[in-house]
Design an enzyme around this catalytic site. Structure first.
Site, mmCIF file in Angstrom:
data_model
loop_
_atom_site.group_PDB
_atom_site.id
_atom_site.type_symbol
_atom_site.label_atom_id
_atom_site.label_comp_id
_atom_site.label_asym_id
_atom_site.label_seq_id
_atom_site.Cartn_x
_atom_site.Cartn_y
_atom_site.Cartn_z
ATOM 1 N N GLU A 59 0.815 -1.205 0.000
ATOM 2 C CA GLU A 59 0.000 0.000 0.000
ATOM 3 C C GLU A 59 0.860 1.271 0.000
ATOM 4 O OE1 GLU A 59 -2.482 -3.270 0.706
ATOM 5 O OE2 GLU A 59 -0.680 -2.673 1.828
ATOM 6 N N HIS A 128 -10.124 -6.400 8.948
ATOM 7 C CA HIS A 128 -10.741 -6.207 7.630
ATOM 8 C C HIS A 128 -12.165 -5.663 7.733
ATOM 9 C CE1 HIS A 128 -7.572 -9.199 6.950
ATOM 10 N NE2 HIS A 128 -7.529 -8.762 5.700
#
Length: 322
Positions: A59, A128
């Site tokens: 990321e 998540h």
């Protein structure tokens, strides 16, 4: 025309890529695979590898490359699989993407959109399932958008892609398959303008993302008991449409804020503080907050449902104001 929320996002991407050849898409598996939720499926076949690029599982590098692309004249639309992973690249977002236009004046524009799937998803677990919008509210320079409907998702994403400022665009995972009516043809929705999803006179329920639907369900239950609830969707969390909130509170004189993020230090805390400072004379009671419990969300679905807001919790909060 009825489409799913996910299809509305996909259509916005495709239409903006057709309209402007500087719009590019980066992310993990966004090319041939079409992304983890299938939103970018078909874009690679239409626009090719120069404009739809797979990235490494990093990321930090995804956001860094996106920022560089934006600085050099492209309009990158980045996909991160989950909003939780924004924190892996927090420094790039906080210090570079959000600040560089301020630090360098007319030298830079950063027309960059970072899309991310947010929220609980029936047992996805603590890493998540988060709604992290409130963490980025403390980041000057970012636009933060969290649409609750397919129509809003399409219109706001188009506006985000056309903006010269960096945008975090949160899409709730539980909304992707919800089918709704959207306008025909090309349209945009202005950034920073809230929407009244249901008119009411007794209490204002301010809700975001998936919580808008929970608030509408609560409003139905409250109506059966003689309480008229107005449901207000900010749509854009930063900048926040204070004028629409004020007009609603001037009518109802009571307010609660519903969010799926944790309660402590959340969006609701900021909105409640703002109303206390700027709308105190219009309030007939405290601004109440309905939010997730201050715990990491468990894998167990039954426990997860206990942790996040639902219509009954909203109803109870509203009744506490009367």
């Amino acid at each position: 025309m009825q489409v799913t929320y996910g299809q509305a996002v996909a259509d916005a991407l495709r239409e903006e890529m057709e309209r402007d050849d500087k719009v590019v898409v980066f992310g993990e598996d966004v090319a041939q695979h079409g992304g983890i939720f299938g939103i970018t499926r078909g874009l690679y076949e239409i626009f090719g590898e120069d404009r739809v690029k797979n990235t490494p599982i990093s990321e930090t590098s995804i956001i860094g490359v996106g920022a560089g692309a934006a600085l050099t004249g492209l309009r990158p639309c980045i996909e991160l699989m989950y909003s939780d992973f924004l924190l892996v690249a927090f420094s790039e977002i906080y210090h570079c993407v959000a600040k560089w236009r301020f630090m360098h004046g007319d030298q830079y524009k950063i027309p960059m959109v970072i899309r991310a799937a947010a929220g609980s998803a029936f047992g996805a677990g603590a890493e998540h399932s988060n709604c992290v919008e409130s963490l980025f509210m403390h980041t000057p320079g970012l636009i933060i958008i969290s649409p609750s409907t397919a129509a809003d998702a399409k219109g706001l994403l188009k506006s985000a892609i056309r903006s010269d400022n960096p945008v975090l665009f949160f899409e709730h995972k539980q909304l992707y398959q919800v089918k709704e009516e959207i306008p025909e043809g090309d349209y945009t929705i202005p950034i920073g303008v809230a929407d009244i999803k249901r008119e009411g006179t007794d209490v204002t329920i301010i809700a975001m993302g998936l919580m808008v639907k929970k608030a509408l369900d609560a409003a139905e239950k409250l109506a059966a008991e003689g309480i008229s609830a107005e449901v207000l969707d900010p749509r854009t969390i930063a900048p926040l449409d204070k004028d629409t909130i004020r007009k609603s509170v001037e009518k109802t004189h009571r307010a609660i804020v519903v969010e799926e993020g944790n309660k402590t230090g959340g969006i609701g805390a900021e909105i409640a503080a703002m109303m206390q400072e700027e709308m105190y004379d219009e309030l007939d009671g405290p601004v109440l907050r309905v939010a997730a419990l201050d715990v990491p969300l468990p894998y167990d679905v039954a426990l997860e449902l206990v942790c996040v807001p639902n219509a009954d919790k909203i109803v109870d909060a509203v009744k506490a104001l009367f």
